[in-house]
Scaffold this motif. Structure first.
Motif, PDB file in Angstrom:
ATOM      1  N   LYS A  39     -70.198 -25.673  32.312  1.00 58.34           N
ATOM      2  CA  LYS A  39     -69.471 -24.519  31.871  1.00 58.34           C
ATOM      3  C   LYS A  39     -69.276 -24.290  30.594  1.00 58.34           C
ATOM      4  O   LYS A  39     -68.830 -23.233  30.124  1.00 58.34           O
ATOM      5  N   LYS A  40     -69.761 -25.398  29.757  1.00 63.76           N
ATOM      6  CA  LYS A  40     -69.505 -25.353  28.371  1.00 63.76           C
ATOM      7  C   LYS A  40     -70.656 -25.607  27.649  1.00 63.76           C
ATOM      8  O   LYS A  40     -71.116 -26.538  27.808  1.00 63.76           O
ATOM      9  N   PRO A  41     -71.490 -24.407  27.102  1.00 61.96           N
ATOM     10  CA  PRO A  41     -72.780 -24.580  26.532  1.00 61.96           C
ATOM     11  C   PRO A  41     -73.039 -26.069  25.649  1.00 61.96           C
ATOM     12  O   PRO A  41     -74.261 -26.613  25.751  1.00 61.96           O
ATOM     13  N   ALA A  42     -72.005 -26.199  24.920  1.00 60.37           N
ATOM     14  CA  ALA A  42     -72.052 -27.123  23.784  1.00 60.37           C
ATOM     15  C   ALA A  42     -71.910 -28.499  24.322  1.00 60.37           C
ATOM     16  O   ALA A  42     -72.668 -29.413  23.994  1.00 60.37           O
ATOM     17  N   GLU A  43     -71.330 -28.721  25.442  1.00 64.15           N
ATOM     18  CA  GLU A  43     -71.276 -29.982  26.215  1.00 64.15           C
ATOM     19  C   GLU A  43     -72.580 -30.076  27.047  1.00 64.15           C
ATOM     20  O   GLU A  43     -73.134 -31.298  26.910  1.00 64.15           O
ATOM     21  N   ALA A  44     -73.125 -28.984  27.674  1.00 64.92           N
ATOM     22  CA  ALA A  44     -74.387 -29.048  28.387  1.00 64.92           C
ATOM     23  C   ALA A  44     -75.448 -29.363  27.506  1.00 64.92           C
ATOM     24  O   ALA A  44     -76.241 -30.536  27.913  1.00 64.92           O
ATOM     25  N   ARG A  45     -75.588 -28.928  26.160  1.00 63.75           N
ATOM     26  CA  ARG A  45     -76.418 -29.409  25.338  1.00 63.75           C
ATOM     27  C   ARG A  45     -76.523 -30.731  24.957  1.00 63.75           C
ATOM     28  O   ARG A  45     -77.414 -31.472  24.804  1.00 63.75           O
ATOM     29  N   ALA A  46     -75.315 -31.222  24.634  1.00 66.35           N
ATOM     30  CA  ALA A  46     -74.981 -32.466  24.178  1.00 66.35           C
ATOM     31  C   ALA A  46     -75.416 -33.542  25.181  1.00 66.35           C
ATOM     32  O   ALA A  46     -75.999 -34.715  25.102  1.00 66.35           O
TER      33      ALA A  46
ATOM     34  N   ARG B 236     -88.841 -37.983  30.932  1.00 68.57           N
ATOM     35  CA  ARG B 236     -88.667 -36.706  30.670  1.00 68.57           C
ATOM     36  C   ARG B 236     -88.429 -35.958  31.789  1.00 68.57           C
ATOM     37  O   ARG B 236     -87.802 -34.775  31.736  1.00 68.57           O
ATOM     38  N   ALA B 237     -89.046 -36.264  32.956  1.00 69.95           N
ATOM     39  CA  ALA B 237     -88.862 -35.529  34.128  1.00 69.95           C
ATOM     40  C   ALA B 237     -87.373 -35.455  34.686  1.00 69.95           C
ATOM     41  O   ALA B 237     -86.875 -34.336  35.066  1.00 69.95           O
ATOM     42  N   VAL B 238     -86.648 -36.469  34.595  1.00 74.18           N
ATOM     43  CA  VAL B 238     -85.334 -36.405  34.753  1.00 74.18           C
ATOM     44  C   VAL B 238     -84.488 -35.701  33.941  1.00 74.18           C
ATOM     45  O   VAL B 238     -83.488 -35.043  34.280  1.00 74.18           O
ATOM     46  N   VAL B 239     -84.839 -35.842  32.637  1.00 81.01           N
ATOM     47  CA  VAL B 239     -84.005 -34.925  31.453  1.00 81.01           C
ATOM     48  C   VAL B 239     -84.401 -33.371  31.958  1.00 81.01           C
ATOM     49  O   VAL B 239     -83.413 -32.653  31.843  1.00 81.01           O
ATOM     50  N   ARG B 240     -85.431 -33.254  32.349  1.00 80.51           N
ATOM     51  CA  ARG B 240     -85.842 -31.823  32.576  1.00 80.51           C
ATOM     52  C   ARG B 240     -85.053 -31.249  33.893  1.00 80.51           C
ATOM     53  O   ARG B 240     -84.560 -30.380  33.797  1.00 80.51           O
ATOM     54  N   ASP B 241     -85.053 -32.332  34.786  1.00 81.61           N
ATOM     55  CA  ASP B 241     -84.081 -31.920  35.805  1.00 81.61           C
ATOM     56  C   ASP B 241     -82.631 -31.693  35.739  1.00 81.61           C
ATOM     57  O   ASP B 241     -82.036 -30.905  36.206  1.00 81.61           O
TER      58      ASP B 241
ATOM     59  N   LEU C   1     -80.182 -25.041  31.687  1.00 77.95           N
ATOM     60  CA  LEU C   1     -80.554 -24.835  30.357  1.00 77.95           C
ATOM     61  C   LEU C   1     -82.034 -24.791  30.312  1.00 77.95           C
ATOM     62  O   LEU C   1     -82.514 -25.662  31.108  1.00 77.95           O
ATOM     63  N   PRO C   2     -82.820 -24.136  29.393  1.00 79.80           N
ATOM     64  CA  PRO C   2     -84.274 -24.152  29.603  1.00 79.80           C
ATOM     65  C   PRO C   2     -84.776 -25.347  28.867  1.00 79.80           C
ATOM     66  O   PRO C   2     -84.634 -25.742  27.860  1.00 79.80           O
ATOM     67  N   PRO C   3     -85.763 -26.021  29.706  1.00 80.16           N
ATOM     68  CA  PRO C   3     -86.267 -27.468  29.066  1.00 80.16           C
ATOM     69  C   PRO C   3     -86.969 -27.343  27.889  1.00 80.16           C
ATOM     70  O   PRO C   3     -86.936 -28.110  27.160  1.00 80.16           O
TER      71      PRO C   3
ATOM     72  N   GLU D  84     -86.340 -25.569  25.484  1.00 81.56           N
ATOM     73  CA  GLU D  84     -85.362 -25.592  24.170  1.00 81.56           C
ATOM     74  C   GLU D  84     -85.396 -27.173  23.633  1.00 81.56           C
ATOM     75  O   GLU D  84     -84.984 -27.358  22.540  1.00 81.56           O
ATOM     76  N   PHE D  85     -85.719 -27.974  24.540  1.00 78.38           N
ATOM     77  CA  PHE D  85     -85.706 -29.434  23.939  1.00 78.38           C
ATOM     78  C   PHE D  85     -87.101 -29.926  24.018  1.00 78.38           C
ATOM     79  O   PHE D  85     -87.183 -31.203  24.066  1.00 78.38           O
ATOM     80  N   ASP D  86     -87.961 -29.301  24.016  1.00 79.74           N
ATOM     81  CA  ASP D  86     -89.550 -29.539  23.973  1.00 79.74           C
ATOM     82  C   ASP D  86     -89.616 -30.421  25.176  1.00 79.74           C
ATOM     83  O   ASP D  86     -90.399 -31.591  25.054  1.00 79.74           O
ATOM     84  N   LEU D  87     -89.214 -30.074  26.443  1.00 79.18           N
ATOM     85  CA  LEU D  87     -89.327 -30.814  27.785  1.00 79.18           C
ATOM     86  C   LEU D  87     -90.408 -30.302  28.528  1.00 79.18           C
ATOM     87  O   LEU D  87     -90.446 -29.359  29.005  1.00 79.18           O
TER      88      LEU D  87
END
Length: 151
Positions: free
Chosen positions: A105-112, A132-137, A144-146, A148-151
């Motif tokens: 619900k909070k983009p800043a928290e999601a990215r963090a 990398r795969a679990v972070v992508r999941d 969030l688009p993976p 964006e984090f080079d995943l």
């Protein structure tokens, strides 16, 4: 630049971004999601090495952002998530990703939360394919688009 250098630089940049947002990252949803993310990365390869527990413990005690929360509480949440993953990885992963999704619900928290996953994954110098795969999941769970984090 070598892959290891890029991982170190990326993790360092993400840590700086987290510290800059420290005052925004105080919710229970962020707390729960970040510990779920740590457990997911630690168990990504199907086993939890003592060194992975050590890295998360170091993160809990040294990370400025996570110092918004009692260390014992963070450790308990991390261990609870690890227990779900070790009991049955596939079923546990669904449950743990639901914890991660609390920050959606909070983009800043999601990215963090994603940044914490990358920091933990790269802490040993090898952000491997399973991590990398679990972070992508987790990116998908958070909407969030993976890339964006080079995943």
């Amino acid at each position: 630049m070598a892959l290891w250098d890029r991982i170190k630089d990326s993790a360092s940049q993400m840590q700086s971004q987290l510290v800059a947002k420290k005052n925004e990252l105080k919710s229970g949803a962020f707390r729960d999601a970040s510990m779920a993310m740590c457990a997911l990365v630690a168990a990504a390869d199907g086993r939890i090495d003592p060194s992975e527990r050590q890295r998360v413990a170091q993160l809990i005690f040294s990370n400025e952002v996570l110092q918004n929360f009692p260390a014992e509480d963070l450790q308990r949440r991390f261990e609870d998530n690890l227990n779900k993953l070790t009991a049955d990885f596939d079923f546990g992963k669904v449950s743990v990703l639901q914890e991660v999704a609390k920050a959606k619900k909070k983009p800043a928290e999601a990215r963090a939360v994603i940044q914490i996953g990358i920091v933990i994954g790269g802490a040993d110098g090898d952000f491997d394919a399973t991590e990398r795969a679990v972070v992508r999941d987790a990116c998908f769970a958070l909407g969030l688009p993976p890339h964006e984090f080079d995943l």
